[in-house]
Scaffold this motif. Structure first.
Motif, PDB file in Angstrom:
ATOM      1  N   GLN A 157       4.272   5.141   6.951  1.00  0.00           N
ATOM      2  CA  GLN A 157       3.296   4.055   7.110  1.00  0.00           C
ATOM      3  C   GLN A 157       2.631   3.705   5.779  1.00  0.00           C
ATOM      4  O   GLN A 157       2.372   2.535   5.485  1.00  0.00           O
ATOM      5  CB  GLN A 157       2.251   4.451   8.153  1.00  0.00           C
ATOM      6  N   LEU A 158       2.359   4.731   4.963  1.00  0.00           N
ATOM      7  CA  LEU A 158       1.736   4.459   3.661  1.00  0.00           C
ATOM      8  C   LEU A 158       2.674   3.649   2.765  1.00  0.00           C
ATOM      9  O   LEU A 158       2.244   2.707   2.099  1.00  0.00           O
ATOM     10  CB  LEU A 158       1.365   5.766   2.960  1.00  0.00           C
ATOM     11  N   ARG A 160       4.906   1.528   3.561  1.00  0.00           N
ATOM     12  CA  ARG A 160       4.832   0.136   4.020  1.00  0.00           C
ATOM     13  C   ARG A 160       3.536  -0.529   3.553  1.00  0.00           C
ATOM     14  O   ARG A 160       3.554  -1.642   3.038  1.00  0.00           O
ATOM     15  CB  ARG A 160       4.866   0.083   5.546  1.00  0.00           C
ATOM     16  N   SER A 161       2.437   0.170   3.735  1.00  0.00           N
ATOM     17  CA  SER A 161       1.163  -0.466   3.396  1.00  0.00           C
ATOM     18  C   SER A 161       0.992  -0.599   1.881  1.00  0.00           C
ATOM     19  O   SER A 161       0.196  -1.406   1.420  1.00  0.00           O
ATOM     20  CB  SER A 161      -0.023   0.269   4.029  1.00  0.00           C
ATOM     21  N   TYR A 162       1.759   0.180   1.092  1.00  0.00           N
ATOM     22  CA  TYR A 162       1.739   0.010  -0.363  1.00  0.00           C
ATOM     23  C   TYR A 162       2.722  -1.091  -0.781  1.00  0.00           C
ATOM     24  O   TYR A 162       2.931  -1.313  -1.960  1.00  0.00           O
ATOM     25  CB  TYR A 162       2.132   1.311  -1.063  1.00  0.00           C
ATOM     26  N   GLY A 163       3.378  -1.729   0.189  1.00  0.00           N
ATOM     27  CA  GLY A 163       4.220  -2.879  -0.115  1.00  0.00           C
ATOM     28  C   GLY A 163       5.681  -2.577  -0.354  1.00  0.00           C
ATOM     29  O   GLY A 163       6.449  -3.460  -0.745  1.00  0.00           O
TER      30      GLY A 163
END
Ligand SMILES: [Zn+2]
Ligand SMILES: [Zn+2]
Length: 264
Positions: free
Chosen positions: A180-181, A183-186
């Motif tokens: 998930q991280l 993804r959230s870091y792009g």
């Protein structure tokens, strides 16, 4: 009050204990949630975590709760505040603390490791490690702040670009946080390995994973720029190295046994 006390190697007991009194710079926290982490399993088995846990001790370094009393010098927290705790209390005086590497502190104490943590009704912590929660974070989610923070620190050590191809090895709790991280870091392409088809299929759907790989029957292709190892076994550490392309970065996050070896 009730406390789950580690009284020796592989021995846990529910005991009635005294209400703790806060020192001048401490608060008393009425515990609401406490996570159980791999570190707790090590401590239960008599191995060290971030430091040695000397029984009798109450574990629970991943926790959240509500402030129920404050010490005489406390001005930034009050009774009723919803909080979580960074378990690690650094001395601020040793060479490591004074060279901005507090995680290597020579005199570390830790809530739920060297002093009582969240697996009792009330525990204390110095205000320097107590964080007030924003209104939109519920207490159950708040108990995950410590493990998520560990993963964020790992992410900070990587040089991450959106176009990289990333692989997370291991779909345990930390592996899923890393997916998930990323993804959230792009990061655009995130793959995940595990050992159970049903679990992997659910994770692919829920966490928007590009490809899931069941390592009991599939080879991991050597095509990744970023590999995060979140298991800590020699076999998966070797997989992490072998999954890379030239110039890749590998984050060895999983904690192995102290005498463990892997080849590369
Ligand atoms: Zn932990
Ligand atoms: Zn220190």
């Amino acid at each position: 009050m009730k406390a789950l006390v580690l009284t020796g190697k592989k021995k846990l007991e529910i005991q009635n204990t005294e209400m703790p009194e806060p020192k001048a710079n401490e608060v008393v926290i009425n515990a609401k949630y406490a996570g159980i982490c791999g570190t707790d399993y090590a401590l239960y088995n008599g191995l060290p975590g971030s430091a040695d846990a000397v029984p009798p001790i109450v574990l629970g370094h991943e926790n959240s709760g509500v402030v129920s009393a404050v010490g005489s010098d406390v001005t930034d927290l009050k009774v009723g505040d919803r909080v979580t705790v960074d378990p690690n209390i650094y001395c601020g005086k040793c060479e490591y603390c004074r060279t901005a590497r507090p995680e290597l502190c020579d005199n570390l104490s830790a809530v739920g490791v060297t002093r009582n943590g969240g697996l009792e009704e009330y525990f204390t912590a110095p205000t320097q490690v107590v964080y007030k929660l924003p209104d939109n974070v519920d207490l159950k989610s708040a108990a995950t702040c410590e493990p998520i923070s560990c993963a964020v620190h790992g992410m900070d050590l990587l040089n991450i670009k959106p176009y990289q191809k990333a692989l997370v090895i291991g779909d345990g709790y930390m592996g899923l946080i890393f997916a998930q991280l990323l993804r959230s870091y792009g990061v655009k392409s995130v793959d995940l390995t595990g050992r159970h088809d049903d679990k992997l299929a659910a994770e692919k759907e829920k966490l928007d994973i590009d490809r899931v790989i069941n390592t009991t029957k599939e080879e991991i292709p050597a095509e990744y720029d970023i590999v995060i190892e979140a298991v800590g076994q020699p076999a998966t550490q070797e997989q992490a190295i072998e999954a890379t392309v030239k110039g890749a970065q590998v984050l060895m996050f999983g904690v192995g046994a102290p005498d463990q070896k892997f080849s590369m």
